[in-house]
Design a protein around this motif. Sequence first.
Motif, PDB file in Angstrom:
ATOM      1  N   UNK A 147     -11.614  10.086   0.354  1.00  0.00           N
ATOM      2  CA  UNK A 147     -10.675   9.189   0.368  1.00  0.00           C
ATOM      3  C   UNK A 147     -10.791   8.809  -0.884  1.00  0.00           C
ATOM      4  N   UNK A 148     -10.398   7.957  -2.043  1.00  0.00           N
ATOM      5  CA  UNK A 148     -10.507   6.955  -3.000  1.00  0.00           C
ATOM      6  C   UNK A 148      -9.696   5.650  -3.169  1.00  0.00           C
ATOM      7  N   UNK A 149      -8.339   5.976  -2.358  1.00  0.00           N
ATOM      8  CA  UNK A 149      -6.573   5.243  -2.890  1.00  0.00           C
ATOM      9  C   UNK A 149      -7.400   3.140  -1.991  1.00  0.00           C
ATOM     10  N   UNK A 150      -6.765   2.578  -2.406  1.00  0.00           N
ATOM     11  CA  UNK A 150      -7.041   1.432  -1.441  1.00  0.00           C
ATOM     12  C   UNK A 150      -5.215   1.268  -0.983  1.00  0.00           C
ATOM     13  N   UNK A 151      -5.511   1.204   0.187  1.00  0.00           N
ATOM     14  CA  UNK A 151      -4.632   1.006   1.527  1.00  0.00           C
ATOM     15  C   UNK A 151      -3.318   0.083   0.398  1.00  0.00           C
ATOM     16  N   UNK A 152      -2.119   0.334   0.938  1.00  0.00           N
ATOM     17  CA  UNK A 152      -0.943  -0.049   0.530  1.00  0.00           C
ATOM     18  C   UNK A 152      -0.425  -1.343   1.057  1.00  0.00           C
ATOM     19  N   UNK A 153      -0.399  -2.153   0.718  1.00  0.00           N
ATOM     20  CA  UNK A 153      -0.317  -3.362   1.648  1.00  0.00           C
ATOM     21  C   UNK A 153       0.023  -4.858   0.399  1.00  0.00           C
ATOM     22  N   UNK A 154       0.823  -6.079   1.589  1.00  0.00           N
ATOM     23  CA  UNK A 154       1.172  -7.197   0.723  1.00  0.00           C
ATOM     24  C   UNK A 154       0.179  -7.466  -0.401  1.00  0.00           C
ATOM     25  N   UNK A 155      -1.156  -7.744   1.154  1.00  0.00           N
ATOM     26  CA  UNK A 155      -2.511  -7.896   0.846  1.00  0.00           C
ATOM     27  C   UNK A 155      -3.865  -7.183  -0.372  1.00  0.00           C
ATOM     28  N   UNK A 156      -2.347  -7.253  -1.110  1.00  0.00           N
ATOM     29  CA  UNK A 156      -3.396  -6.306  -2.391  1.00  0.00           C
ATOM     30  C   UNK A 156      -4.237  -6.988  -3.080  1.00  0.00           C
ATOM     31  N   UNK A 193     -10.318 -11.812  -3.951  1.00  0.00           N
ATOM     32  CA  UNK A 193      -9.539 -11.205  -4.539  1.00  0.00           C
ATOM     33  C   UNK A 193      -9.191 -11.853  -6.403  1.00  0.00           C
ATOM     34  N   UNK A 194      -9.446 -12.586  -6.245  1.00  0.00           N
ATOM     35  CA  UNK A 194      -9.920 -13.584  -7.388  1.00  0.00           C
ATOM     36  C   UNK A 194     -11.275 -13.053  -8.238  1.00  0.00           C
ATOM     37  N   UNK A 195     -12.164 -12.835  -7.356  1.00  0.00           N
ATOM     38  CA  UNK A 195     -13.441 -13.076  -7.683  1.00  0.00           C
ATOM     39  C   UNK A 195     -13.656 -11.546  -8.272  1.00  0.00           C
ATOM     40  N   UNK A 196     -12.785 -10.622  -7.248  1.00  0.00           N
ATOM     41  CA  UNK A 196     -12.636  -8.961  -8.264  1.00  0.00           C
ATOM     42  C   UNK A 196     -11.942  -9.035  -9.595  1.00  0.00           C
ATOM     43  N   UNK A 197     -10.805 -10.102  -9.674  1.00  0.00           N
ATOM     44  CA  UNK A 197     -10.364 -10.135 -11.055  1.00  0.00           C
ATOM     45  C   UNK A 197     -10.985 -10.725 -11.571  1.00  0.00           C
ATOM     46  N   UNK A 198     -11.495 -11.444 -12.092  1.00  0.00           N
ATOM     47  CA  UNK A 198     -12.577 -12.493 -13.506  1.00  0.00           C
ATOM     48  C   UNK A 198     -13.110 -13.365 -12.561  1.00  0.00           C
ATOM     49  N   UNK A 238     -13.628  12.125 -15.498  1.00  0.00           N
ATOM     50  CA  UNK A 238     -14.737  10.719 -14.780  1.00  0.00           C
ATOM     51  C   UNK A 238     -14.934   9.874 -14.052  1.00  0.00           C
ATOM     52  N   UNK A 239     -15.464   9.305 -12.603  1.00  0.00           N
ATOM     53  CA  UNK A 239     -14.960   8.508 -12.632  1.00  0.00           C
ATOM     54  C   UNK A 239     -15.854   7.063 -12.041  1.00  0.00           C
ATOM     55  N   UNK A 240     -16.311   5.619 -13.145  1.00  0.00           N
ATOM     56  CA  UNK A 240     -17.283   4.809 -13.426  1.00  0.00           C
ATOM     57  C   UNK A 240     -17.239   4.385 -12.381  1.00  0.00           C
ATOM     58  N   UNK A 241     -18.233   4.033 -11.214  1.00  0.00           N
ATOM     59  CA  UNK A 241     -18.680   2.785 -10.640  1.00  0.00           C
ATOM     60  C   UNK A 241     -19.079   1.993 -10.771  1.00  0.00           C
ATOM     61  N   UNK A 242     -18.260   0.909 -10.927  1.00  0.00           N
ATOM     62  CA  UNK A 242     -19.590  -0.944 -11.275  1.00  0.00           C
ATOM     63  C   UNK A 242     -19.284  -1.873 -10.158  1.00  0.00           C
ATOM     64  N   UNK A 243     -19.086  -0.934  -8.615  1.00  0.00           N
ATOM     65  CA  UNK A 243     -18.668  -1.842  -7.559  1.00  0.00           C
ATOM     66  C   UNK A 243     -18.271  -3.055  -7.700  1.00  0.00           C
ATOM     67  N   UNK A 244     -17.444  -3.404  -8.697  1.00  0.00           N
ATOM     68  CA  UNK A 244     -16.703  -4.461  -8.420  1.00  0.00           C
ATOM     69  C   UNK A 244     -15.644  -4.192  -7.046  1.00  0.00           C
ATOM     70  N   UNK A 245     -15.899  -3.366  -7.076  1.00  0.00           N
ATOM     71  CA  UNK A 245     -13.924  -3.311  -6.169  1.00  0.00           C
ATOM     72  C   UNK A 245     -14.896  -4.149  -4.435  1.00  0.00           C
ATOM     73  N   UNK A 246     -16.080  -4.187  -4.261  1.00  0.00           N
ATOM     74  CA  UNK A 246     -16.744  -4.778  -3.346  1.00  0.00           C
ATOM     75  C   UNK A 246     -16.084  -5.767  -3.212  1.00  0.00           C
ATOM     76  N   UNK A 247     -16.285  -6.754  -3.835  1.00  0.00           N
ATOM     77  CA  UNK A 247     -15.549  -8.254  -4.113  1.00  0.00           C
ATOM     78  C   UNK A 247     -14.024  -8.033  -3.345  1.00  0.00           C
ATOM     79  N   UNK A 248     -13.561  -6.981  -4.237  1.00  0.00           N
ATOM     80  CA  UNK A 248     -11.677  -7.231  -3.344  1.00  0.00           C
ATOM     81  C   UNK A 248     -12.160  -7.188  -1.663  1.00  0.00           C
ATOM     82  N   UNK A 249     -12.957  -5.656  -1.419  1.00  0.00           N
ATOM     83  CA  UNK A 249     -12.606  -5.120  -0.201  1.00  0.00           C
ATOM     84  C   UNK A 249     -13.738  -6.612   0.415  1.00  0.00           C
TER      85      UNK A 249
END
Length: 308
Positions: free
Chosen positions: A51-60, A205-210, A190-201
Amino acid sequence: MPLPPEFHDIAKRVNNWGRWGPDDELGTLNLITGATVRAAAATVRTGRRVPLALPLHQDGPQTGVIPGRINPLHTMVQINQELFGPGTVATSDDTVTMGLQAATHWDALTHASHSGRIYNGRPAGTITAHAGARFCGIEKVRSLVARGVLLDVARAKGLERLPGDHAVTPEDLAEAEEHAGLRVGPGDVVLVRTGQVRTLLAGDKHGYAYPSPGLSLRTPEWFHARDVAAVANDTLTFEIFPPEVEDLWLPVHALDLVEMGMLQGQNWNLEELSTACAEEGRHSFLLSATPEPFVGATGTPVAPVAVL
């Protein structure tokens, strides 16, 4: 700041307006054919599903910076209610309010416009408050099943995550392609992995965005040359943020969506897929990623699955 000559030069080189006729609303998804889907199905060896989706919840992932793009608000509207009288079967129902691009999603071709136009030269004014997108709404994408290819840019460089100021270049894509031992071809997603989502996980979330790594202004020409059907990655903004050219905001969106007619996906979690591809020694798979058919929408949630 007006779009600079550099942008317009690239736009001319990648423009697909009229390529599939004046009435086309699918863009590069036309490159997915029966033959490419059969080839995609042939990549399945073990049946391993990722699976490649993030969970859908209020703390997204949304921080409130983009007006109206709220994380999912989940509300129960009935709980164990016996609708047909005491002792009958009881049901529970819920409702959700959310930005359609709040979590793992596809951008429709109407998500971006420039110079008063959307894909295939239609007026941007065909998107209205009442009806949404008259043309190229996400519901026009009735199915999206294709060969998926993971270009693991971070792993190809021996990194868990690219630095926040890294603009992914065509050279990076070619390096990841060589690392994967394959060649990206017509009709691929094409799925391009940067690894940035690790910051969100990890909870930031602020570091993930910017600041965020992402695709550079030069990548649309690489995807155009390979006849790629769609591109998704593991960042909030898809392209590098802040932009590589000062005050030139979202140029890759405009080139991909408006000029090429190529769907973009954002907030895809590619971490488990990165591990699975490394373990199995292959980076192509059957990808199921059909968007939710919200009529007139300029984007939609998606729950993609890679099958290896």
